[in-house]
Design a protein around this motif. Structure first.
Motif, PDB file in Angstrom:
ATOM      1  N   VAL B  17      -2.915 -14.458   6.856  1.00  0.00           N
ATOM      2  CA  VAL B  17      -2.826 -13.072   7.346  1.00  0.00           C
ATOM      3  C   VAL B  17      -1.785 -12.297   6.539  1.00  0.00           C
ATOM      4  CG1 VAL B  17      -2.154 -11.661   9.339  1.00  0.00           C
ATOM      5  CG2 VAL B  17      -3.716 -13.571   9.649  1.00  0.00           C
ATOM      6  N   LEU B  19      -0.842 -12.876   3.471  1.00  0.00           N
ATOM      7  CA  LEU B  19      -1.417 -12.606   2.141  1.00  0.00           C
ATOM      8  C   LEU B  19      -2.369 -11.417   2.181  1.00  0.00           C
ATOM      9  CD1 LEU B  19      -2.292 -16.043   0.489  1.00  0.00           C
ATOM     10  CD2 LEU B  19      -1.131 -14.137  -0.602  1.00  0.00           C
ATOM     11  N   ILE B  20      -3.228 -11.410   3.195  1.00  0.00           N
ATOM     12  CA  ILE B  20      -4.203 -10.310   3.324  1.00  0.00           C
ATOM     13  C   ILE B  20      -3.470  -8.985   3.529  1.00  0.00           C
ATOM     14  CG2 ILE B  20      -6.072  -9.381   4.765  1.00  0.00           C
ATOM     15  CD1 ILE B  20      -6.769 -12.363   5.394  1.00  0.00           C
ATOM     16  N   LEU B  24      -3.534  -5.777   1.108  1.00  0.00           N
ATOM     17  CA  LEU B  24      -3.994  -4.467   1.601  1.00  0.00           C
ATOM     18  C   LEU B  24      -2.890  -3.421   1.496  1.00  0.00           C
ATOM     19  CD1 LEU B  24      -6.071  -5.475   4.753  1.00  0.00           C
ATOM     20  CD2 LEU B  24      -6.946  -4.483   2.652  1.00  0.00           C
ATOM     21  N   TYR B  26      -0.342  -3.431  -0.629  1.00  0.00           N
ATOM     22  CA  TYR B  26      -0.159  -3.084  -2.044  1.00  0.00           C
ATOM     23  C   TYR B  26      -1.244  -2.114  -2.510  1.00  0.00           C
ATOM     24  CZ  TYR B  26       0.446  -3.666  -7.066  1.00  0.00           C
ATOM     25  OH  TYR B  26       0.635  -3.438  -8.399  1.00  0.00           O
ATOM     26  N   MET B  27      -2.456  -2.412  -2.077  1.00  0.00           N
ATOM     27  CA  MET B  27      -3.590  -1.552  -2.449  1.00  0.00           C
ATOM     28  C   MET B  27      -3.406  -0.144  -1.864  1.00  0.00           C
ATOM     29  SD  MET B  27      -7.517  -2.483  -1.670  1.00  0.00           S
ATOM     30  CE  MET B  27      -8.637  -1.167  -1.289  1.00  0.00           C
ATOM     31  N   ALA B  28      -2.992  -0.103  -0.591  1.00  0.00           N
ATOM     32  CA  ALA B  28      -2.783   1.197   0.063  1.00  0.00           C
ATOM     33  C   ALA B  28      -1.661   1.964  -0.618  1.00  0.00           C
ATOM     34  CB  ALA B  28      -2.462   0.979   1.537  1.00  0.00           C
ATOM     35  N   LYS B  30      -0.600   1.602  -3.781  1.00  0.00           N
ATOM     36  CA  LYS B  30      -1.031   2.031  -5.115  1.00  0.00           C
ATOM     37  C   LYS B  30      -2.049   3.167  -5.051  1.00  0.00           C
ATOM     38  CE  LYS B  30       1.015  -0.313  -8.366  1.00  0.00           C
ATOM     39  NZ  LYS B  30       1.629   0.355  -9.528  1.00  0.00           N
ATOM     40  N   LYS B  31      -2.842   3.183  -4.004  1.00  0.00           N
ATOM     41  CA  LYS B  31      -3.836   4.256  -3.857  1.00  0.00           C
ATOM     42  C   LYS B  31      -3.223   5.534  -3.287  1.00  0.00           C
ATOM     43  CE  LYS B  31      -8.332   2.094  -3.713  1.00  0.00           C
ATOM     44  NZ  LYS B  31      -9.076   3.042  -4.519  1.00  0.00           N
ATOM     45  N   ILE B  33      -1.869   6.023  -0.260  1.00  0.00           N
ATOM     46  CA  ILE B  33      -2.188   6.322   1.142  1.00  0.00           C
ATOM     47  C   ILE B  33      -0.927   6.675   1.927  1.00  0.00           C
ATOM     48  CG2 ILE B  33      -2.952   5.181   3.297  1.00  0.00           C
ATOM     49  CD1 ILE B  33      -5.170   3.930   1.532  1.00  0.00           C
TER      50      ILE B  33
END
Lengths: 291, 310
Positions: B17, B19-20, B24, B26-28, B30-31, B33
């Motif tokens: 969890v 890791l997920i 997520l 990091y992605m948010a 970088k995007k 958000i």
């Protein structure tokens, strides 16, 4: 005279006899198709009703007593933790091979710009859940099916009834929950391992820096895709355990019914996987179209 | 064992969890958000091709998206565009917002800013969205071509109707051609078809026969000339023989001339020696004269003067 009459009758009645036989055969075949269709539909309705029953129990807090929790933990241990070394090795190996092949083909076709989209759209959202479900179905679904069938043959389910232990709560719910949790978590883990091995192999094979690789992935990544992937995994996890339970319950008192129930259960599991894959693809395309 | 199993399961769930969530998150991040966003208002004549969530591109990069679409009281389509603050610098008061509708593919919402020094676009101001429709442009470009095509088809129609007219020029031409081919088909040869007269054809044949005879005679004459010129005892071999002998004789004359040149040069050298000898003899005679004079002066008593020559 009699011989002549018999010969004439044989000569003139032969087409009629053939037609009669054909009609009988066709009727039987159509009846068989109808019977199979009705049986399949009835079975589908039964499975759906069973699924609704399980879902309703899943959201009932009273169902989760200490015994259920213990069974759930054991199931997660057997389904997810024990398989981890093999699973991670498979993920790293498959990831390296798939990324290598995809990358080489994209370079060959001059479409390397789509590397990120293929990684996120194919590897993460399609390939990872499919391989995870396949591994878990082969290992755990068959085991659950056989386990329930053996319990049915040994009348252990009747014993639980006698002791007023709810079979759904004690046996089915933890296994189905375990299926959902395992597939979702292992699919994510598979994706993470594949993408990590992809990072290494992209650097080795395609001279791609870590920053470029992460940027390519982030540009192609969509939260909606990941949400749909998670829902798909949960649905698959639900059905790849529920269907074997259902078919395990269909075993008769004879020991020979166990392999038959496992066989039917596994075939239906794979059909369910295919149906869920197709439905998820339709849903994802609709999301892309309208959102 | 139970504790160990629980611990392992717990560790697996927690780590996975985490890791997920980390991925997520990091992605948010970088995007963008978690980044604050600026909202801008744009107006458009039509909402065709626009949709909520449609990305806004600047120089090919996605810098924002359409958050809301609504119809104003004046019938204009008002849209809210959300742009993260890090990309707000590209939104200027003179920025041009364009909805490109390509002939093939989905529409693209872009912003172009030529002067980055101009004042920033404020949230209160309403920018105008212009539409570039490739389909309409293509239709406009095709319109004159279609008109020309219509004219061509009109001409073709007129031509075909003229061709089909029984009293038309084409019918007359075809009738004449039919008559001509009919008359030609009755003749024996192509020449007769061309001349239309059998007597003329016979004359041409006689003239051709005469020409053939003349060429035969000319051919014989040429053969004789060839024999006389290039034969074994012909003129050309004889002339070659004479010329060869002449070349040999000329070689001999050349050698003789060389010897004459040598002799003349020797004679020239000999005449040079004679001059020297003459001068020396003159010198000696002069010196003898001087000696005789001196002796005459010194010995005058001798009765018989006698001089002994050297």
């Amino acid at each position: 005279m009699q011989t002549w009459y018999k010969e004439r009758k044989r000569q003139y009645d032969l087409p009629f006899v053939i037609l009669l036989k054909l009609e009988t055969a066709m009727t039987t075949a159509i009846e068989q198709i109808g019977r199979s269709g009705l049986h399949a539909f009835s079975s589908f309705l039964d499975t759906l009703a069973f699924a609704i029953k399980i879902l309703a129990r899943m959201f009932d807090v009273r169902a989760y007593n200490s015994a259920v929790r213990m069974v759930l933990i054991n199931q997660i241990y057997f389904t997810s933790v024990q398989i981890l070394p093999l699973f991670l090795t498979v993920a790293a190996g498959f990831g390296a091979i798939v990324i290598g092949i995809i990358g080489q083909y994209l370079i060959h076709l001059g479409l390397f710009d789509y590397f990120g989209q293929l990684l996120m759209g194919f590897v993460v959202t399609e390939f990872a859940p499919f391989i995870t479900v396949l591994l878990i179905a082969l290992r755990s679904s068959s085991a659950v099916n056989a386990e329930i069938a053996v319990m049915k043959v040994n009348k252990e389910l009747n014993t639980l009834h006698v002791f007023r232990i709810d079979v759904i709560n004690y046996l089915f719910l933890p296994r189905i929950l375990c299926g959902i949790l395992s597939i979702v978590l292992l699919s994510w883990l598979f994706s993470i391992v594949v993408l990590t091995s992809g990072l290494i192999f992209s650097a080795l094979l395609f001279d791609m820096s870590m920053n470029d690789y992460v940027t390519v992935l982030l540009v192609s990544a969509n939260f909606s895709d990941l949400i749909v992937m998670s829902i798909k995994c949960a649905t698959m996890g639900f059905f790849i355990v529920m269907i074997p339970i259902r078919y395990g319950m269909r075993a008769t008192d004879e020991l020979t019914s166990i392999p038959v129930s496992v066989l039917h259960g596994m075939v239906n599991v794979f059909i369910a996987i295919m149906i869920i894959e197709v439905v998820s693809l339709i849903v994802m395309s609709l999301i892309e179209k309208f959102i | 064992m139970a504790l160990k199993t629980e611990w392992r399961v717990g560790l697996f769930i927690v780590l996975t969890v985490l890791l997920i969530l980390a991925g997520l998150g990091y992605m948010a991040y970088k995007k963008g958000i978690f980044q604050p966003e600026n909202t801008y208002t744009l107006s458009s004549r039509t909402g065709d091709g626009l949709s909520v969530g449609m990305p806004l591109y600047f120089s090919g990069f996605k810098i924002g998206k359409i958050a809301e679409l609504e119809l104003s009281d004046k019938g204009m389509v008002m849209m809210k565009v959300r742009v993260p603050t890090q990309h707000a610098k590209w939104m200027r008061s003179d920025s041009k917002f364009v909805l490109e509708k390509p002939l093939i593919g989905s529409p693209k919402f872009t912003v172009t800013t030529t002067n980055l020094g101009s004042s920033p676009l404020t949230s209160n101001s309403i920018a105008i969205l212009t539409e570039v429709n490739d389909i309409n442009d293509a239709i406009q470009n095709i319109q004159p071509i279609l008109e020309q095509v219509a004219m061509i088809t009109d001409n073709v129609e007129r031509l075909t109707s003229a061709l089909a007219d029984p009293q038309g020029d084409m019918s007359h031409i075809l009738k004449n051609a039919r008559e001509l081919t009919g008359s030609l088909s009755s003749k024996k040869s192509v020449l007769e078809m061309a001349l239309g007269d059998e007597k003329s054809v016979r004359n041409i044949h006689a003239a051709l026969q005469n020409a053939r005879n003349i060429t035969d005679q000319v051919d014989q004459l040429l053969k004789k000339t060839d024999e006389e010129l290039y034969g074994k005892d012909g003129i050309i071999p004889l002339a070659i023989k004479i010329l060869r002998e002449l070349v040999i004789n000329l070689g001999k004359i050349g050698k003789t001339l060389d010897n004459v040149t040598k002799i003349s040069s020797n004679a020239e050298e000999a005449t040079k020696d004679l001059k020297i000898f003459r001068s020396e003899v003159d010198t000696t005679v002069n010196s003898l004269n001087r000696l005789i004079n001196e002796l005459d002066q010194k010995i005058p008593f001798k009765s018989e003067p006698k001089i002994k020559l050297p």
